[in-house]
Design an enzyme around this catalytic site. Structure first.
Site, mmCIF file in Angstrom:
data_model
loop_
_atom_site.group_PDB
_atom_site.id
_atom_site.type_symbol
_atom_site.label_atom_id
_atom_site.label_comp_id
_atom_site.label_asym_id
_atom_site.label_seq_id
_atom_site.Cartn_x
_atom_site.Cartn_y
_atom_site.Cartn_z
ATOM 1 N N ARG A 36 0.823 -1.216 0.000
ATOM 2 C CA ARG A 36 0.000 0.000 0.000
ATOM 3 C C ARG A 36 0.856 1.265 0.000
ATOM 4 O O ARG A 36 0.440 2.286 -0.551
ATOM 5 C CB ARG A 36 -0.946 -0.004 1.193
ATOM 6 C CG ARG A 36 -2.075 -0.994 0.979
ATOM 7 C CD ARG A 36 -3.035 -0.982 2.125
ATOM 8 N NE ARG A 36 -4.202 -1.777 1.780
ATOM 9 C CZ ARG A 36 -5.099 -2.203 2.662
ATOM 10 N NH1 ARG A 36 -4.970 -1.890 3.926
ATOM 11 N NH2 ARG A 36 -6.131 -2.907 2.271
ATOM 12 N N LYS A 56 -19.750 -15.924 1.544
ATOM 13 C CA LYS A 56 -21.116 -15.729 2.013
ATOM 14 C C LYS A 56 -21.974 -14.924 1.062
ATOM 15 O O LYS A 56 -21.506 -13.946 0.480
ATOM 16 C CB LYS A 56 -21.089 -14.964 3.340
ATOM 17 C CG LYS A 56 -20.603 -15.754 4.515
ATOM 18 C CD LYS A 56 -20.884 -14.931 5.745
ATOM 19 C CE LYS A 56 -20.121 -15.375 6.962
ATOM 20 N NZ LYS A 56 -20.109 -14.280 7.940
ATOM 21 N N GLY A 65 -10.933 -8.495 -1.737
ATOM 22 C CA GLY A 65 -9.612 -8.742 -1.169
ATOM 23 C C GLY A 65 -9.083 -10.140 -1.479
ATOM 24 O O GLY A 65 -7.953 -10.304 -1.928
ATOM 25 N N GLY A 89 -14.211 -3.680 0.097
ATOM 26 C CA GLY A 89 -15.585 -3.253 0.364
ATOM 27 C C GLY A 89 -15.979 -1.993 -0.394
ATOM 28 O O GLY A 89 -17.126 -1.859 -0.835
HETATM 29 P P1 ADP Z 1 -13.506 -11.506 -1.481
HETATM 30 O O1 ADP Z 1 -12.578 -11.112 -0.366
HETATM 31 O O2 ADP Z 1 -12.784 -11.643 -2.796
HETATM 32 O O3 ADP Z 1 -14.707 -10.620 -1.568
HETATM 33 P P2 ADP Z 1 -14.809 -13.467 0.170
HETATM 34 O O4 ADP Z 1 -14.189 -12.865 1.374
HETATM 35 O O5 ADP Z 1 -16.269 -13.332 -0.001
HETATM 36 O O6 ADP Z 1 -14.047 -12.986 -1.166
HETATM 37 O O7 ADP Z 1 -14.545 -15.048 0.174
HETATM 38 C C1 ADP Z 1 -13.287 -15.604 0.244
HETATM 39 C C2 ADP Z 1 -13.274 -16.899 1.014
HETATM 40 O O8 ADP Z 1 -14.260 -17.808 0.554
HETATM 41 C C3 ADP Z 1 -11.964 -17.609 0.865
HETATM 42 O O9 ADP Z 1 -11.305 -17.609 2.114
HETATM 43 C C4 ADP Z 1 -12.349 -19.034 0.444
HETATM 44 O O10 ADP Z 1 -11.611 -20.037 1.097
HETATM 45 C C5 ADP Z 1 -13.798 -19.093 0.805
HETATM 46 N N1 ADP Z 1 -14.537 -20.099 0.010
HETATM 47 C C6 ADP Z 1 -14.679 -20.144 -1.321
HETATM 48 N N2 ADP Z 1 -15.364 -21.235 -1.698
HETATM 49 C C7 ADP Z 1 -15.680 -21.913 -0.574
HETATM 50 C C8 ADP Z 1 -16.384 -23.107 -0.299
HETATM 51 N N3 ADP Z 1 -16.920 -23.842 -1.280
HETATM 52 N N4 ADP Z 1 -16.508 -23.490 0.991
HETATM 53 C C9 ADP Z 1 -15.972 -22.747 1.980
HETATM 54 N N5 ADP Z 1 -15.300 -21.600 1.799
HETATM 55 C C10 ADP Z 1 -15.157 -21.183 0.531
HETATM 56 MG MG MG Z 2 -12.710 -11.426 1.742
#
Ligand code: ADP
Ligand code: MG
Length: 411
Positions: free
Chosen positions: A56, A217, A368, A391
């Site tokens: 950063r 989620k 992220g 976010g």
């Molecule tokens: P981002 O940070 O890109 O927005 P998220 O924080 O929503 O993404 O999700 C990332 C997490 O989701 C990762 O740590 C990954 O391990 C988890 N993940 C992805 N697919 C699955 C799954 N099928 N079951 C459990 N966890 C999952």
């Molecule tokens: Mg995340």
């Protein structure tokens, strides 16, 4: 140097003059000999007094250089961690000032306070092209309260204001939403890059336009899912999110991570996609395991048995999605397709990343963990844009604006 695109965005971010005429040109921001107060995102991981990851800090260097080239004195401000409005020695920005000095090969003045007469004096004594960093904004409770008096005290540190902390622009904090109302203000180079790329997705994406959603989620992202579902031609859903959607459709998902209380939300997204003619693509096979563990044995299945959980999309899914994705001219991707942190369950995320890297379309990665995944595969440079926003990027895609961006316009 400055391309026309950059001009356009900076102009759009610059305040309209009081007479309501055209936006002031970028050169209207006076810089020579002036103090430029720059909001940066130096919220870096520390190990004691050592910066563990300086990505950063490096990210802010182009804007700092750009301002110095134009004769400005650069006064930087940032938050670090969550000191909850109190001074906390372990969250001082002093180590960041040291690292910045190393990267610049230049002295950096550090102010042990954030605002006040003494800090103002230091900004005035700064040599032209000098660089200074003030102490953690969040040592003062008024920062996150969006306090107007604090905004005024911050504004006293600069003659102009530049926001280069895109990842913080969804926060109505004093340094983000307050200060730009008090000084001539513009977005920095990082902000401009983000606004250009994400703005293109909002304004005029070449079609077909696809969103790939995954990650942990549904509940974290309901707003952005619904907003994207209104705009895209294709919606691909993988990651843990896919299992909530599959469960809502009555498919067996075994012991997969689902959000049982979000089945109705998943259904309503599917309904609105159907009504809008958005084509929804769900996994048709899966990499499953008997436990949520790095060492669990991966198996590829079409249907998930009750004692198995889906941890990645399967190869048939990748093949089917590839065919459609290769026709798409614009793709936005948020959320990994599986537990990419574990080699056995990273294949789906890697395959989609490789496909997009080679696609030739306009590809934006947001989030992220998604950005971390693409970086881990060494493919970040091959994407059109990898947002550092987290976010903030998702909120911008959802709402089309952010408090920090609106504040740059509203003067
Ligand atoms: P981002 O940070 O890109 O927005 P998220 O924080 O929503 O993404 O999700 C990332 C997490 O989701 C990762 O740590 C990954 O391990 C988890 N993940 C992805 N697919 C699955 C799954 N099928 N079951 C459990 N966890 C999952
Ligand atoms: Mg995340």
């Amino acid at each position: 140097m400055m391309n026309t695109r950059r001009m356009a965005t900076l102009e759009a971010l610059l305040p309209r003059p009081a007479d309501g005429g055209d936006p002031a040109a970028v050169d209207a921001l006076p810089l020579d000999g002036k103090r430029a107060l720059v909001r940066v995102d130096f919220n870096v991981p520390l190990q004691g007094e050592v910066v563990r990851d300086d990505t950063r800090i490096r990210g802010a260097l182009p804007t700092i250089a750009w301002l110095r080239e134009r004769g400005a004195k650069v006064v930087l401000c940032s938050h670090l961690g969550r000191p909850k409005g109190k001074r906390a020695a372990e969250l001082s920005l002093l180590p960041v000032a040291s690292r910045l000095a190393e990267l610049l090969g230049e002295e950096v003045t550090f102010a042990h306070e954030t605002v006040g007469d003494e800090v103002v004096r230091l900004t005035r004594e700064l040599a032209p092209r000098g660089v200074m960093l003030v102490e953690n904004l969040r040592f003062d409770p008024r920062e996150q309260a969006g306090d107007e008096v604090f905004a005024r005290e911050l504004a006293a540190l600069g003659d102009v204001y530049v926001d280069d902390a895109f990842g913080c622009m969804h926060r109505p904090d004093a340094s983000i939403a307050g200060v730009p109302k008090l000084l001539p203000a513009a977005g920095g180079l990082l902000v401009e890059k983000e606004v250009n790329a994400l703005g293109l997705l909002l304004a005029r994406p070449d079609r077909p336009y696809a969103a790939i959603l995954g990650g942990a989620k549904v509940s974290d992202k309901i707003g952005v899912i619904e907003a994207l579902a209104r705009r895209v031609d294709h919606l691909f859903i993988g990651g843990a999110m896919a299992y909530t959607v599959l469960a809502a459709l009555g498919h067996p998902v075994g012991a997969s991570k689902i959000e049982a209380d979000k089945l109705d939300v998943a259904k309503s997204v599917l309904d609105s996609c159907a009504a809008k003619g958005v084509k929804v693509h769900l996994p048709i096979d899966h990499v499953v395991a008997a436990s949520f563990s790095e060492r669990a044995r991966p198996e590829v299945v079409d249907a998930i048995e009750p004692d198995r959980m889906g941890l990645d999309i399967g190869p048939k899914t990748v093949a089917a999605w590839s065919e459609v994705l290769s026709t798409c001219k614009t793709v936005v991707w948020n959320g990994p397709m599986g537990v990419f942190e574990w080699a056995s369950f990273a294949g789906g995320t890697r395959a989609i990343a490789e496909l997009l890297a080679a696609s030739g379309g306009f590809v934006v990665i947001g989030g992220g963990d998604s950005a971390a995944a693409v970086a881990r595969f060494g493919l970040a440079d091959r994407m059109s844009h990898v947002s550092t926003g987290g976010g903030a990027a998702l909120e911008f895609l959802e709402l089309g604006d952010l408090p920090g961006i609106a504040a740059l316009r509203r003067r």
